[in-house]
Write a protein that holds these residues in place. Structure first.
Motif, PDB file in Angstrom:
ATOM      1  N   ASN A  50       0.810  -1.227   0.000  1.00 24.27           N
ATOM      2  CA  ASN A  50       0.000   0.000   0.000  1.00 24.27           C
ATOM      3  C   ASN A  50       0.838   1.271   0.000  1.00 24.27           C
ATOM      4  OD1 ASN A  50      -2.882  -0.983   0.283  1.00 24.27           O
ATOM      5  ND2 ASN A  50      -1.872  -2.075   1.932  1.00 24.27           N
ATOM      6  N   GLY A  76      -1.352   5.239  -3.595  1.00 24.48           N
ATOM      7  CA  GLY A  76      -2.804   5.303  -3.448  1.00 24.48           C
ATOM      8  C   GLY A  76      -3.417   6.470  -4.193  1.00 24.48           C
ATOM      9  N   VAL A 101      -5.641   9.883  -4.223  1.00 26.11           N
ATOM     10  CA  VAL A 101      -6.101  10.944  -3.335  1.00 26.11           C
ATOM     11  C   VAL A 101      -7.034  11.876  -4.092  1.00 26.11           C
ATOM     12  CG1 VAL A 101      -4.149  10.984  -1.742  1.00 26.11           C
ATOM     13  CG2 VAL A 101      -4.077  12.375  -3.795  1.00 26.11           C
ATOM     14  N   ILE A 135       2.985   7.309  -0.914  1.00 25.42           N
ATOM     15  CA  ILE A 135       2.984   7.765   0.469  1.00 25.42           C
ATOM     16  C   ILE A 135       4.444   7.767   0.944  1.00 25.42           C
ATOM     17  CG2 ILE A 135       2.091   7.323   2.789  1.00 25.42           C
ATOM     18  CD1 ILE A 135      -0.150   7.824   0.791  1.00 25.42           C
ATOM     19  N   ILE A 195       5.866   5.148   3.480  1.00 25.97           N
ATOM     20  CA  ILE A 195       6.010   3.750   3.064  1.00 25.97           C
ATOM     21  C   ILE A 195       7.000   3.659   1.909  1.00 25.97           C
ATOM     22  CG2 ILE A 195       4.753   1.677   2.395  1.00 25.97           C
ATOM     23  CD1 ILE A 195       2.200   3.059   3.384  1.00 25.97           C
ATOM     24  N   ASN A 249      -0.560  15.002   9.985  1.00 22.69           N
ATOM     25  CA  ASN A 249      -0.027  13.754   9.423  1.00 22.69           C
ATOM     26  C   ASN A 249       0.374  12.771  10.523  1.00 22.69           C
ATOM     27  OD1 ASN A 249       0.493  12.230   7.176  1.00 22.69           O
ATOM     28  ND2 ASN A 249       2.626  12.883   7.029  1.00 22.69           N
ATOM     29  N   LYS A 267      -0.772   8.837  10.975  1.00 21.52           N
ATOM     30  CA  LYS A 267       0.143   7.690  11.127  1.00 21.52           C
ATOM     31  C   LYS A 267      -0.255   6.845  12.334  1.00 21.52           C
ATOM     32  CE  LYS A 267       4.146  10.058   9.590  1.00 21.52           C
ATOM     33  NZ  LYS A 267       5.500  10.467   9.949  1.00 21.52           N
ATOM     34  N   LEU A 312      -1.785   3.575   5.398  1.00 20.96           N
ATOM     35  CA  LEU A 312      -1.777   5.033   5.341  1.00 20.96           C
ATOM     36  C   LEU A 312      -2.340   5.556   4.024  1.00 20.96           C
ATOM     37  CD1 LEU A 312      -0.937   7.336   7.196  1.00 20.96           C
ATOM     38  CD2 LEU A 312       1.292   7.345   6.103  1.00 20.96           C
ATOM     39  N   SER A 313      -2.073   4.810   2.928  1.00 25.95           N
ATOM     40  CA  SER A 313      -2.572   5.270   1.623  1.00 25.95           C
ATOM     41  C   SER A 313      -4.098   5.308   1.613  1.00 25.95           C
ATOM     42  CB  SER A 313      -2.054   4.366   0.510  1.00 25.95           C
ATOM     43  OG  SER A 313      -2.311   3.021   0.800  1.00 25.95           O
ATOM     44  N   GLN A 346      -5.267   8.320   3.607  1.00 31.02           N
ATOM     45  CA  GLN A 346      -5.123   9.525   2.784  1.00 31.02           C
ATOM     46  C   GLN A 346      -6.263   9.616   1.771  1.00 31.02           C
ATOM     47  OE1 GLN A 346      -2.831  11.963   2.684  1.00 31.02           O
ATOM     48  NE2 GLN A 346      -1.027  11.252   3.778  1.00 31.02           N
TER      49      GLN A 346
END
Lengths: 204, 159
Positions: free
Chosen positions: A142, A145, A147, A158, A161, B46, B50, B60-61, B64
């Motif tokens: 992941n 992603g 947004v 992200i 990550i 942020n 987390k 987390l993605s 978001q």
């Protein structure tokens, strides 16, 4: 597993229950263009380029072949005036975002799509979600992603990550039907942003 | 004044943690949790996201994705007072743009911005559903209907 017989482009095709039109067509050697489809991933139906015309219960309808399950006695037309026109407009819309994408240009030639029909809005991304889904479903990281939403929707890495996972993977890059470079750009941008704890100074 | 601000921020930080801990490990409560942080803190830092990711086990993605999708969430700090000026069709013809001009002039910011002292956030909206009251300005959830630029100025000065 019960067997289902359907007709694709005038040919009798045998398929198993639960298969999609796309799978049935592929097993019979009939090609349907796809952009957001990937064998390892769940069907997503984002690009709609696999749109086909079906005839069932006396009606015709346009459906996404990668999602639509086969039915007994279903009549499928993978090329018809309506289908070709739909694909042409879809391509023109996608070309407004990624005018130089090779995969799109090949298809554009086949369907006579004009890449200048709609105003250029080069984002290089057609939001097929291949990278996002591959990272989530296959790699389970992941790191990438979607947004925002609507016209502002975009794909981002992200940083938290990405800085840990992406340098040694990058498997999403070749999946991109438009510009793998764009992914590189976004990745770099994510790593340059101030928050990641251990971003490498420079790779090369 | 400054001291008070610092203290209130520190308190807010602890509260975020409390809220997150309340929803221990239930991924389906993501939106509820984010809403609660938003309500308490007026924006989603942020660091908080987390922590949410770790506690709920949601990538987390995806957080978001959700946090940018809904307009109820803000990823940038917002002012203590929220001012919305309606520019929907009805308010537009009844003088919404003039209200906006005046408010922008008073606060010294454009729509979508927050004043540097973190007191006001100004936004435009497209319809509030009370067109008969147009032009409408909403300040901290309170609706001011049939408002004139002068009245808008008075409302803001009273805060």
């Amino acid at each position: 597993m019960s067997e289902i017989t359907l007709q694709i482009d005038g040919r009798e095709v045998k398929a198993e229950e639960g298969m999609t039109i796309l799978e049935a067509a592929q097993s019979a050697g009939i090609s349907i263009p796809t952009l957001c489809h990937h064998e390892k991933l769940e069907p997503y139906g984002a690009c709609r380029i696999c749109t086909v015309e079906i005839e069932a219960h006396g009606r015709t309808n346009l459906v996404a072949a990668c999602l639509y399950p086969v039915e007994q006695n279903l009549v499928v037309r993978t090329r018809s005036e309506k289908v070709d026109k739909t694909r042409k407009v879809l391509l023109e819309l996608m070309l407004a975002h990624a005018p130089d994408a090779a995969a799109l240009q090949d298809l554009a030639q086949e369907y006579g799509a004009d890449k200048a029909r709609f105003g250029k809005e080069s984002s290089f991304c057609i939001l097929c979600g291949l990278c996002v889904r591959y990272c989530a479903e296959v790699k389970k990281k992941n790191a990438i992603g979607f947004v925002d939403r609507g016209t502002r929707r975009e794909v981002i890495f992200i940083p938290e990550i990405t800085s840990k996972e992406c340098w040694d993977c990058k498997e999403c890059f070749p999946l991109c039907p438009t510009e793998a470079l764009q992914a590189t750009f976004l990745l770099t941008k994510a790593l340059m942003s101030p928050s990641p704890p251990s971003a490498p100074e420079s790779e090369e | 004044m400054k001291e008070k601000k610092v203290r209130s921020e520190a308190r807010g930080g602890g509260k975020i943690e409390q809220i997150i801990n309340k929803y221990q490990g239930d991924p389906s409560s993501l939106i509820q949790l984010l809403l609660e942080i938003q309500r308490e803190n007026r924006w989603l830092p942020n660091e908080a996201l987390k922590k949410v990711s770790k506690t709920l086990g949601v990538p987390l993605s995806q957080i978001q994705h959700v946090a940018t999708f809904y307009k109820a969430f803000s990823l940038v700090p917002r002012g203590r007072h929220e001012v919305q000026v309606c520019l929907g069709t009805a308010c537009h013809v009844r003088g919404g743009p003039r209200i906006l001009d005046r408010v922008e002039e008073i606060l010294g910011i454009q729509a979508g911005q927050t004043t540097t002292d973190m007191e006001f956030t100004l936004e435009t909206v497209n319809c509030l559903g009370c067109c008969a009251l147009g032009p409408v300005m909403v300040v901290d959830g309170k609706y001011h209907g049939k408002i004139t630029p002068t009245e808008a100025e008075e409302v803001l000065k009273k805060l």
